[in-house]
Enzyme design. Structure first.
Site, short mmCIF file in Angstrom:
data_model
loop_
_atom_site.label_atom_id
_atom_site.label_comp_id
_atom_site.label_asym_id
_atom_site.label_seq_id
_atom_site.Cartn_x
_atom_site.Cartn_y
_atom_site.Cartn_z
N MET A 92 -12.14 4.58 -0.47
CA MET A 92 -12.79 4.81 0.83
C MET A 92 -13.47 6.17 0.74
O MET A 92 -13.06 7.14 1.39
CB MET A 92 -11.74 4.75 1.95
CG MET A 92 -11.28 3.33 2.24
SD MET A 92 -9.69 3.27 3.09
CE MET A 92 -8.61 3.37 1.69
N SER A 140 0.84 -1.19 0.00
CA SER A 140 0.00 0.00 0.00
C SER A 140 0.88 1.24 0.00
O SER A 140 1.58 1.51 0.97
CB SER A 140 -0.89 0.01 1.23
OG SER A 140 -1.43 1.31 1.39
N HIS A 179 -8.43 1.06 -3.95
CA HIS A 179 -9.35 0.88 -2.82
C HIS A 179 -9.98 2.24 -2.51
O HIS A 179 -9.33 3.12 -1.96
CB HIS A 179 -8.54 0.34 -1.63
CG HIS A 179 -9.30 0.18 -0.37
ND1 HIS A 179 -8.68 -0.03 0.85
CD2 HIS A 179 -10.65 0.18 -0.10
CE1 HIS A 179 -9.59 -0.15 1.80
NE2 HIS A 179 -10.79 -0.03 1.26
N MET A 197 -11.62 -5.77 5.61
CA MET A 197 -10.83 -4.80 6.39
C MET A 197 -10.51 -5.40 7.76
O MET A 197 -11.41 -5.78 8.50
CB MET A 197 -11.60 -3.50 6.61
CG MET A 197 -11.73 -2.58 5.40
SD MET A 197 -10.20 -2.04 4.59
CE MET A 197 -9.18 -1.45 5.93
N MET A 199 -8.95 8.22 -0.01
CA MET A 199 -9.77 8.60 1.15
C MET A 199 -10.27 10.03 0.95
O MET A 199 -9.50 10.90 0.53
CB MET A 199 -8.94 8.55 2.42
CG MET A 199 -8.27 7.21 2.65
SD MET A 199 -7.26 7.29 4.14
CE MET A 199 -6.55 5.64 4.12
N ASP A 229 -6.75 -6.38 4.39
CA ASP A 229 -6.14 -5.04 4.39
C ASP A 229 -6.15 -4.47 5.81
O ASP A 229 -7.21 -4.21 6.37
CB ASP A 229 -6.94 -4.14 3.43
CG ASP A 229 -6.30 -2.78 3.22
OD1 ASP A 229 -5.24 -2.51 3.82
OD2 ASP A 229 -6.87 -1.99 2.45
N HIS A 288 -1.16 -1.24 -4.34
CA HIS A 288 -2.44 -0.94 -3.69
C HIS A 288 -2.53 0.58 -3.47
O HIS A 288 -1.63 1.18 -2.88
CB HIS A 288 -2.52 -1.68 -2.36
CG HIS A 288 -3.83 -1.53 -1.64
ND1 HIS A 288 -4.94 -2.29 -1.94
CD2 HIS A 288 -4.20 -0.72 -0.62
CE1 HIS A 288 -5.93 -1.95 -1.13
NE2 HIS A 288 -5.51 -1.00 -0.32
N ASP A 308 -4.80 3.67 -1.99
CA ASP A 308 -5.87 3.99 -1.04
C ASP A 308 -6.37 5.41 -1.28
O ASP A 308 -5.63 6.38 -1.10
CB ASP A 308 -5.34 3.89 0.39
CG ASP A 308 -5.11 2.45 0.80
OD1 ASP A 308 -6.07 1.67 0.79
OD2 ASP A 308 -3.95 2.11 1.12
C1 DX5 Z 1 -6.28 1.64 5.61
C2 DX5 Z 1 -5.89 1.31 4.20
C3 DX5 Z 1 -4.78 0.35 4.12
C4 DX5 Z 1 -3.50 0.82 4.77
C5 DX5 Z 1 -2.84 -0.41 5.36
O1 DX5 Z 1 -7.49 2.28 5.62
O2 DX5 Z 1 -6.96 0.75 3.48
O3 DX5 Z 1 -4.53 -0.10 2.80
O4 DX5 Z 1 -2.61 1.47 3.89
O5 DX5 Z 1 -1.79 0.00 6.14
P1 DX5 Z 1 -1.07 -0.98 7.17
O6 DX5 Z 1 -0.56 -2.14 6.38
O7 DX5 Z 1 0.02 -0.11 7.72
O8 DX5 Z 1 -2.10 -1.38 8.19
ZN ZN Z 2 -6.48 -0.20 1.43
#
Ligand code: DX5
Ligand code: ZN
Length: 224
Positions: A69, A9, A67, A138, A38, A176, A34, A36
């Site tokens: 969010m 990620s 991903h 998650m 947000m 994840d 990956h 993310d």
């Molecule tokens: C959290 C993200 C993850 C995050 C994981 O909301 O969806 O993908 O980057 O990070 P680690 O591996 O540090 O928990």
């Molecule tokens: Zn993620």
């Protein structure tokens, strides 16, 4: 099912050296990047937007696992298809018409993923399981990297694995949050076959070594 997949990620990458970090992942034994996204609404954090995703897409040589969010993710399906995403994952909790959203993702030529928060019952996916390519479980509350793996997630993985087996479809189970070298084997034995890891990889000086360590653990998984 193909071999297990590792998806670093980039949320935990060094953004001052983003190109360098993407290239290090390119050269590693990881399978996906990956990404993310947000929005500060669905989750209490904002990650990065389209100019950064465009930069990632330009330098990445492995496929992009995005991903989302964000609330109302339908607004951005075409944008991420145009940016070259291979998997687009939306949150169950963020979609009023999940079935329609999944069709729209597939119509753009991407694999459709559904993510579930730790509080969401995995059985809620039963009525759409045949429309899903990736179930993302998650194992932390989404929004931040570096949180601890929630142990109850292991039971959830076993349930979703049974659901997928009953469907007869080839659906990936992605995990994840809080994935590390020392827990990846137990997570794989519970049913996951695609592993996102941010801080476990990028907080170490040698990313490749961590990824190789994860691979070695995955090679020891007992068959179920
Ligand atoms: C959290 C993200 C993850 C995050 C994981 O909301 O969806 O993908 O980057 O990070 P680690 O591996 O540090 O928990
Ligand atoms: Zn993620």
């Amino acid at each position: 099912m193909n071999k297990t997949k590792i998806a670093p990620s980039l949320l935990a990458a060094d953004f001052g050296n983003l190109q360098r970090d993407i290239e290090l992942v390119n050269k590693s034994d990881a399978d996906w990047h990956h990404i993310d996204i947000m929005d500060g609404l669905f989750v209490p954090n904002i990650s990065y937007g389209m100019p950064v995703v465009k930069t990632i897409a330009q330098h990445a040589t492995k496929p992009l696992d995005v991903h989302l969010m964000i609330v109302d993710p339908d607004r951005y399906i075409k944008t991420f298809a145009d940016l070259g995403a291979s998997i687009l994952t939306v949150h169950y909790e963020a979609c009023t018409h999940l079935h329609r959203t999944l069709q729209a993702i597939k119509a753009e030529g991407m694999k459709a993923g559904v993510a579930l928060n730790p509080h969401t019952n995995i059985l809620l996916l039963e009525d759409v399981i045949k429309d899903i390519d990736v179930v993302l479980v998650m194992s932390v509350n989404p929004g931040f990297g570096g949180q601890a793996f929630i142990p109850e997630t292991l039971d959830k993985l076993q349930i979703v694995k049974k659901m997928i087996q009953a469907s007869g479809r080839d659906i990936r189970i992605e995990i994840d949050g809080g994935v590390k070298v020392d827990n990846i084997r137990a997570i794989a034995e519970a049913g996951a076959d695609m592993f996102v890891a941010g801080s476990a990889i990028f907080n170490q000086p040698d990313y490749r070594q961590v990824i190789d360590g994860m691979r070695a653990e995955l090679a020891n998984v007992s068959p179920t």
